[in-house]
Every structure is written in C-alpha cells, then in structure tokens.
Design a protein around this motif. Structure first.
Motif, PDB file in Angstrom:
ATOM      1  N   ASP A 141      -5.556   0.586   0.447  1.00 39.88           N
ATOM      2  CA  ASP A 141      -6.545  -0.482   0.617  1.00 39.88           C
ATOM      3  C   ASP A 141      -6.941  -1.037  -0.747  1.00 39.88           C
ATOM      4  OD1 ASP A 141      -8.507  -2.201   1.561  1.00 39.88           O
ATOM      5  OD2 ASP A 141     -10.002  -0.615   1.786  1.00 39.88           O
ATOM      6  N   THR A 142      -7.737  -0.276  -1.505  1.00 43.53           N
ATOM      7  CA  THR A 142      -8.175  -0.723  -2.826  1.00 43.53           C
ATOM      8  C   THR A 142      -8.846   0.437  -3.532  1.00 43.53           C
ATOM      9  OG1 THR A 142      -9.325  -2.526  -3.989  1.00 43.53           O
ATOM     10  CG2 THR A 142     -10.474  -1.508  -2.129  1.00 43.53           C
ATOM     11  N   ASP A 144     -12.560   1.132  -5.137  1.00 42.03           N
ATOM     12  CA  ASP A 144     -13.872   0.477  -5.114  1.00 42.03           C
ATOM     13  C   ASP A 144     -14.561   0.585  -6.465  1.00 42.03           C
ATOM     14  OD1 ASP A 144     -15.042   3.018  -5.303  1.00 42.03           O
ATOM     15  OD2 ASP A 144     -15.382   3.177  -3.139  1.00 42.03           O
ATOM     16  N   SER A 465     -10.582  -4.416   1.110  1.00 39.99           N
ATOM     17  CA  SER A 465      -9.810  -5.494   0.486  1.00 39.99           C
ATOM     18  C   SER A 465      -9.613  -6.683   1.413  1.00 39.99           C
ATOM     19  CB  SER A 465      -8.440  -4.969   0.051  1.00 39.99           C
ATOM     20  OG  SER A 465      -7.688  -4.528   1.174  1.00 39.99           O
ATOM     21  N   PHE A 482      -5.606 -10.101   1.941  1.00 35.17           N
ATOM     22  CA  PHE A 482      -6.119  -8.915   1.259  1.00 35.17           C
ATOM     23  C   PHE A 482      -6.141  -9.168  -0.245  1.00 35.17           C
ATOM     24  CE2 PHE A 482      -4.063  -7.549   5.154  1.00 35.17           C
ATOM     25  CZ  PHE A 482      -5.041  -6.760   5.745  1.00 35.17           C
ATOM     26  N   THR A 484      -6.658  -6.868  -3.554  1.00 36.31           N
ATOM     27  CA  THR A 484      -6.708  -5.438  -3.826  1.00 36.31           C
ATOM     28  C   THR A 484      -6.529  -5.121  -5.300  1.00 36.31           C
ATOM     29  OG1 THR A 484      -5.756  -3.310  -3.135  1.00 36.31           O
ATOM     30  CG2 THR A 484      -4.228  -5.132  -3.441  1.00 36.31           C
ATOM     31  N   TRP A 485      -7.061  -3.980  -5.689  1.00 33.03           N
ATOM     32  CA  TRP A 485      -7.011  -3.443  -7.058  1.00 33.03           C
ATOM     33  C   TRP A 485      -5.661  -2.808  -7.312  1.00 33.03           C
ATOM     34  CZ3 TRP A 485      -6.256   1.251  -9.484  1.00 33.03           C
ATOM     35  CH2 TRP A 485      -6.893   1.509 -10.705  1.00 33.03           C
ATOM     36  N   HIS A 491      -4.780  -7.272 -10.356  1.00 29.14           N
ATOM     37  CA  HIS A 491      -5.164  -7.330  -8.946  1.00 29.14           C
ATOM     38  C   HIS A 491      -4.124  -8.163  -8.196  1.00 29.14           C
ATOM     39  CE1 HIS A 491      -8.910  -5.531 -10.109  1.00 29.14           C
ATOM     40  NE2 HIS A 491      -9.430  -5.660  -8.917  1.00 29.14           N
ATOM     41  N   ARG A 518     -13.639 -14.791  -3.078  1.00 27.08           N
ATOM     42  CA  ARG A 518     -13.483 -13.369  -3.395  1.00 27.08           C
ATOM     43  C   ARG A 518     -12.846 -13.191  -4.780  1.00 27.08           C
ATOM     44  NH1 ARG A 518     -12.943  -8.870   0.029  1.00 27.08           N
ATOM     45  NH2 ARG A 518     -13.931 -10.147   1.647  1.00 27.08           N
TER      46      ARG A 518
END
Length: 756
Positions: A141-142, A144, A465, A482, A484-485, A491, A518
C-alpha cells in the motif's frame, strides 16, 4: 497442408465451431471453458514427500527464487532449503539458473540422525486446515507518516474443505538487527541451459510439492538457529467476499500487515495457519525501494504458448518471470508494479452461455441483447476461475507471493478495448456487465478491495494510498488510482485510465483534480514522481492508420462485415468495426485524446517546476520496449539544448511490455520504428519537444539492431535510485533469445531535478 500455420488455423476453426454450438450436460448446465477446483489435500499446506529412492529432481540444481543458493546449505547438519528455495517435484516448469552438479539424496542425509532427517523432511501442514483456491498474494500500500510499512495478504479458500474455527490467521516475524545478505549486482542474467528445476513450494500450485515444517529459523547463509525472531505479529483474516459457484462457496480473506521500518532493510517471514513459510523484503526507513515493472502477463488469442517455452521450461509463461525472480534472489525487490493486463480475459467470449450473443451477426442485435441470469453467473464464473488459475500458477505465483504487488489495470484485465467502443455498445447489457464484473474482480484480486466492504471514502479507507476519482460511465464504480511511497525521494502515481474511459475521455476532470490535490500533499523531500499509465504517452503515433480504419469508405471493413473473401476476422466480434481500431482509440495520441494528453503533459510540467520534482512515466500495452521523451524545445538551432538535470520538462516514458505475450509482427515493428524518428510539433507551442530515445544501440546478441528505438522482444524493467547522483535508473531487461529466460539490460536515467 505444408503451410506451418495450417494446422493451427484448422484447430482454431474446429474450436470455433464447437463453441458456437455448445451442448448442455446431463445436469442442464453448459461445460465452462475454464473451471478450477480446490487443490487436492496433498498439495495444500502439506506437500508430497520425496520418493524413497534418489530422484532425478534431487540431482538437479536448486532454483533461483529467494534466497539464492549458498554453498553453506550443503554443510553437515544444514537444513534442506526452505519454502521458496527448493522443491522435490519432478514436474518442473522452469529452468535452472545455477550450474554445477548437485549432491545425491544419500550424501545430503548420510550424516544426519533420524530426528534430523525427520525435521528436515517434515511436511508443513496448516492447522486449522485451509483448502486454497489462490494465494497467498501480497499487496503493498504505502509507508505512512509514522514510518510504518502498510500492505496486505489475500487468500481464497474453499469453504467445504477448510476449517474456520478459529478464523484464518497470518503470522509474520522478523529480526530488525539481522544484516541482509546479497546485494549482488550484474549486467546480464546467466543460466545453465538444458537443465530443468522445480519452482519452490507454493500453497496453491499443484506442481509445487514438499516443504520443510515452518516456521523455519535460518540465517541468511542457510545456518539453522533456534531462537525465534524478536518481532512477531499475528492478524486474523477478514472475510471480504464470498463467491458462490457450482462447486460450492469460496471465501476471500484479507490480512492487513503493518511493519515499523528501521534503519536497515528487513526480510519478513510469514505463514498462514502455521503452514508453508514464505517471505518478502521491506526497505529501510530512509532507503528508496528497488522495484520491478512489467505488463501484459498472458498470451493473446491464437498464440501457441509452447513457441515461447525454451529448454527446461514446462510453460511459455515462465521464462522471463524466472529471470525476474533470479534478479530478486540476488538483490530483492520491494515492490512489483503491474502496469496493466496482469491477465488476459478476452477468452470470456468463449463461455458457452454467451455464444448466442457472440454469434449475433448484426451489431444492433448484439447491443439490444438481453442479459440472462445464466449469462451473468457465467461471467462471474469465468473471472473467478481465470483469476485463480492465473494467479496461483508457475513463476508468476512465486512472484506475487514474495514481492508485494502494486497493480493498475488495462483493457485486457476486463476485455479487449473496454471503454474505447461507441457509447451504445458500451452501455449494452451484456458488454457493460462484462466490464463491470471485470472491474469488480480486478479490485478484489489485484487490489484486495471490495467496495461494498471498504466504501469509497479514500480518507477513511484500509488502503491509505487510494485516490478515488469520478464515477465510471460504464461500470458502477468510481476510478481507483493510487499514490504511494517508494522512498523518501521517490513516489508513484498509478492513474486509473480505464474506469472512466470513453471514446473521447481517458480520465475525468474529477479524477485529475483528486490526483493533483493528493500530489500537492507530498513531502518536499520527494525528487521523483513516477506516473504509471497503462498506455504510453510518448510513443510513435499512427494517425494515418487510425483515419483509414475509421473511414466508412474502408473496403476491408465492408468486406469483413459481410464475411467476404475470408475477411471476417478484420472486424471485431462486438460491433463490426475494424479490429485494430479499438487499440488505436486507446492510445493517448488518438485524435479524440490528443487534447487531454497535451493538457496532462503541461500540467505535470507545471507541477514539476513548482515542486522541483522530476516526473517520469512507466507504461505497457504495446508489446515492445521503448523510451519516449518530453524535453524543452530550443527554437534556435545554434543554441545548445538545456542540460537534462536543469530541464523541468525533461520527462522519460519507459515502456516495458510484454513479460509474457508475443511481440507484434515484424512489419508492425518496422512501421513503428520508422515513425519513431519523426519530429512531432504537437507541443511546440508549449516549448516542448517530443522524441524517442535510441537506447538500443545493439541487439541482444551484440549485433547491430533493426531499430534503435523499438525492441520487439519480451521484457521487464528493474528500477533503482542512484544514491550518488540522485537519478532514477531504469534497467530495461530484454529477453536475449525467445524462451530461454535470459535477459540483457539497456539503461536509461531520469536525472535528479537540479533547477532552482
């Protein structure tokens, strides 16, 4: 009959005749094209024991999935390789990457006691027992703001053969202080051809066999240690969907995973109900991820997969995947980016319940055809079975269970061309249902999302994300993008270019607004923003072909609609337009999308300048490897070009396609290559030039290439951040010889932003 393609065409004609006249069985139901049952008990969680005498598979070399073979595994008292390292099956699908003769079974265990032999050969069994249909699958996912890695695992189980008391539990553990081994770098993958080996154990693959009991506590060099990892967590599965099929009911279980990152890279071990142990890697808190990108993970209709199966492989799907896995074994990837067409669902039109609709000769009859309950059930049945089969088989299953996925769809994840047909066909009952259910199963299998469970509020969602866009015009879901990191400096935005697609639109203003809003929230440490687009945005365009195919005066289309001169295949089965027209309409450079494309490029240029970020694109779809480029257009010929690191308009578009599917015919590649050198003035008004980068200075065998711009071979891409320069380094891995599972690399860089 001497024509080598005659037999293939003859078989295809027989299959077409059989499908067009389906017959119901004694139970009143049609026989589906694809129906997957649960694995037999010996294959799920508890795998077949090795034969009592030395087997031929034992004498082969071990496979490359992580971790790689280490000589220490042969030391006295060493454990037999754990899950993901070796299997005992003689039914191998793939080819060895390691040379040298392996020891015999007797020499492996000659110095072990009965207790030691039992421990090494003990079969891992889940307790309580679960009967797998697919999985485990991993999704990233990512990370945080607290530095916590967030992701999930997904399994699909057959209710009739599983025990849910207590609920399925995923246990994961790691040692933050353990130094990871490996970090081997190379320029060309090397294989010992002509030998085969077995893929490592996998809970849902019938060709996967024995595994030691888990959890196994081994150090990075293979030595056994008894002390458990200091960090261990367990999470119960959440039931997010139940599929009701002819074979019973099947439950989708999602396990949310959270791992606090530390200063160093970590290897995470995990099991479901204490069954087979698998693993994946997470980066250090201040480390940018190593990741792999791919697309087009399947074969188009009419392609013989055996043509792509080299020596030692049992499937044409596996060779290039095994190359990716061997790279992962040497230097682990933290994420696996699927750029669209993670599976090909076009064969849904072969389902017997849909044949009356498919064989309607008049486009109007197709558009007005009423969807029956039997057809709706068949559509769900197809997607469920096809996903289970695709995601649990071969080398791809090893990848999606050991490298967390980041997926975005393209048309074949639903059905060929969805979104690029006229409005009346897109809104017809049958076609819109196919697309809608395809999108539902994309979210379920590839993103682990069920909108009915998770909702559509991206600020209060299990996956942080997620960026929700506007409503889909033809599917009952909003777009799911999405952001994401991938590290402190990198990113990625995976932009959903399918849910909102229409003939005159790729993404709606609402989706763009949500995504850019975002993006503005990203931390100022970010220097690279990678935008994943299913279809390349900087790629040779074929406007003349689009105009010809779209013309009402095109004689081939007219003859195809009449079935004359054997040209029935020139038009598609849905609305009798030219077969290639939906593919051309899909492209960003299509006439209907050009204005939107140019706007997006300019908006990203503004974003890059304002945030001092380098924007790059990664794409798939076209079954070729190529690198396009936007850069500042210098009007004066005598004036030197702007240095790339100082040019905010400098944006590469790396196209990596396909990891499995066949390249286009040579004639198409020649035509696209010729167009690649053409000068495009579309964005000169915005001081932007568009070119293709000639990165293919040599062919895969070292000879002069047919084209420096386009490479028509199977491929994938390894991506890493260069600490010394701050560049993002793209290593496009091209298959050297069809089916041999060996690649060579072509490197291009996205320079770090150094303008002020």
């Amino acid at each position: 009959m001497d024509n080598p393609g005659w037999h293939a065409r003859h078989r295809a004609q027989k299959d077409e005749a059989r499908r067009s006249a389906p017959i119901r069985g004694p139970d009143g139901r049609f026989q589906p094209v694809e129906e997957i049952g649960p694995m037999a008990e010996p294959f799920i969680g508890g795998f077949n024991l090795p034969p009592p005498s030395p087997a031929t598979s034992i004498g082969r070399t071990p496979p490359p999935p992580p971790p790689p073979k280490d000589p220490s595994w042969l030391k006295q008292g060493a454990r037999v390789p754990s899950a993901g390292q070796a299997s005992w099956s003689d039914a191998s699908r793939t080819e060895s990457t390691v040379s040298g003769a392996a020891p015999s079974l007797s020499s492996l265990f000659a110095n072990m006691s009965a207790v030691e032999r039992s421990k090494n050969l003990r079969v891992a069994r889940m307790n309580p027992y679960l009967q797998f249909m697919a999985g485990p699958l991993l999704r990233y996912d990512t990370v945080d703001e607290r530095g916590v890695w967030r992701g999930a695992a997904l399994i699909v189980t057959a209710d009739a053969g599983s025990v849910y008391e207590p609920l399925p539990t995923l246990t994961y553990h790691w040692d933050p202080s353990r130094q990871q081994a490996g970090n081997i770098k190379r320029h060309m993958s090397r294989r010992n051809h002509g030998k085969s080996f077995d893929l490592g154990p996998h809970p849902a693959d019938p060709l996967s066999t024995v595994s030691p009991a888990s959890p196994t506590n081994t150090t990075e060099n293979g030595d056994h240690h008894d002390a458990p990892d200091p960090e261990q967590r367990s999470v119960q599965g959440k039931e997010i969907y139940v599929y009701y099929g002819n074979g019973g009911t099947f439950t989708f279980w999602r396990f949310m995973i959270e791992i606090p990152l530390t200063s160093r890279e970590m290897k995470i071990h995990y099991t479901v109900n204490n069954g087979i142990e698998l693993n994946f890697f997470v980066p250090g808190r201040n480390q940018n991820m190593r990741w792999a990108a791919y697309s087009c993970n399947g074969f188009s209709a009419g392609v013989n997969s055996d043509d792509f199966r080299g020596p030692g492989f049992k499937s044409g799907y596996d060779p290039v995947w095994m190359d990716l896995l061997s790279h992962h074994a040497e230097q682990p990837f933290h994420a696996l980016v699927g750029g669209g067409d993670q599976l090909y669902c076009d064969s849904i039109i072969r389902e017997p319940e849909l044949q009356d609709w498919v064989t309607q000769t008049k486009p109007e009859a197709k558009k007005n055809y009423r969807l029956t309950e039997e057809m709706a059930l068949a559509i769900d049945r197809f997607y469920f079975n096809h996903y289970c089969q695709s995601f649990r088989s071969g080398a791809f299953a090893r990848a999606n269970s050991t490298i967390p996925m980041l997926n975005m769809l393209d048309d074949h994840d639903l059905i060929d061309g969805f979104g690029s047909y006229p409005d009346d066909l897109m809104k017809s009952q049958v076609f819109s249902t196919i697309g809608s259910r395809g999108y539902f199963f994309f979210l379920l299998f590839q993103c682990f999302i069920n909108v009915e469970v998770d909702g559509i509020d991206d600020r209060h969602h299990p996956f942080k994300s997620l960026v929700i866009g506007g409503p889909g015009p033809y599917v009952p879901f909003p777009s799911h993008s999405f952001l994401t990191w991938l590290g402190p400096q990198v990113h990625m935005l995976l932009l959903d270019c399918r849910a909102e697609r229409k003939l005159d639109q790729v993404c709606s203003p609402q989706e763009y607004k949500a995504a850019f809003a975002r993006m503005q929230e990203l931390p100022r440490t970010v220097e690279h923003l990678v935008v994943q687009l299913g279809i390349p945005i900087a790629y040779p365009r074929m406007v003349f072909l689009e105009s010809a195919l779209d013309s009402k005066f095109n004689p081939l289309v007219a003859l195809g609609r009449n079935g004359s001169l054997g040209l029935g295949g020139f038009v598609n089965k849905f609305n009798a337009d030219a077969e290639l027209l939906d593919d051309l309409n899909d492209h960003w450079t299509a006439k209907a999308h050009k204005k939107e494309r140019n706007w997006l490029v300019q908006e990203l240029q503004k974003y890059a300048l304002a945030t001092r970020s380098r924007v790059s694109f990664v794409s798939g779809d076209v079954h070729c490897a190529a690198v396009g480029l936007f850069k500042t257009w210098v009007k004066e010929k005598k004036k030197p070009p702007i240095q790339p690191s100082l040019d905010h308009r400098y944006m590469v578009n790396v196209t990596t396609s396909a990891i499995v599917n066949t390249p286009p015919p040579n004639g198409v590649i020649t035509m696209v290559s010729a167009l690649a050198s053409k000068t495009h003035r579309t964005l000169h008004h915005a001081e932007t030039d568009e070119v293709m980068i000639p990165i293919f200075e040599r062919d895969t065998d070292g000879s002069p290439p047919k084209s420096k711009y386009i490479m028509g071979r199977r491929n994938w891409c390894s991506v890493n951040w260069d600490r010394a320069s701050g560049d993002l380094v793209w290593d496009v891995r091209i298959e050297i010889q069809k089916g041999n599972g060996q690649t060579t690399g072509y490197v291009v860089r996205s320079p770090a932003p150094r303008w002020t």
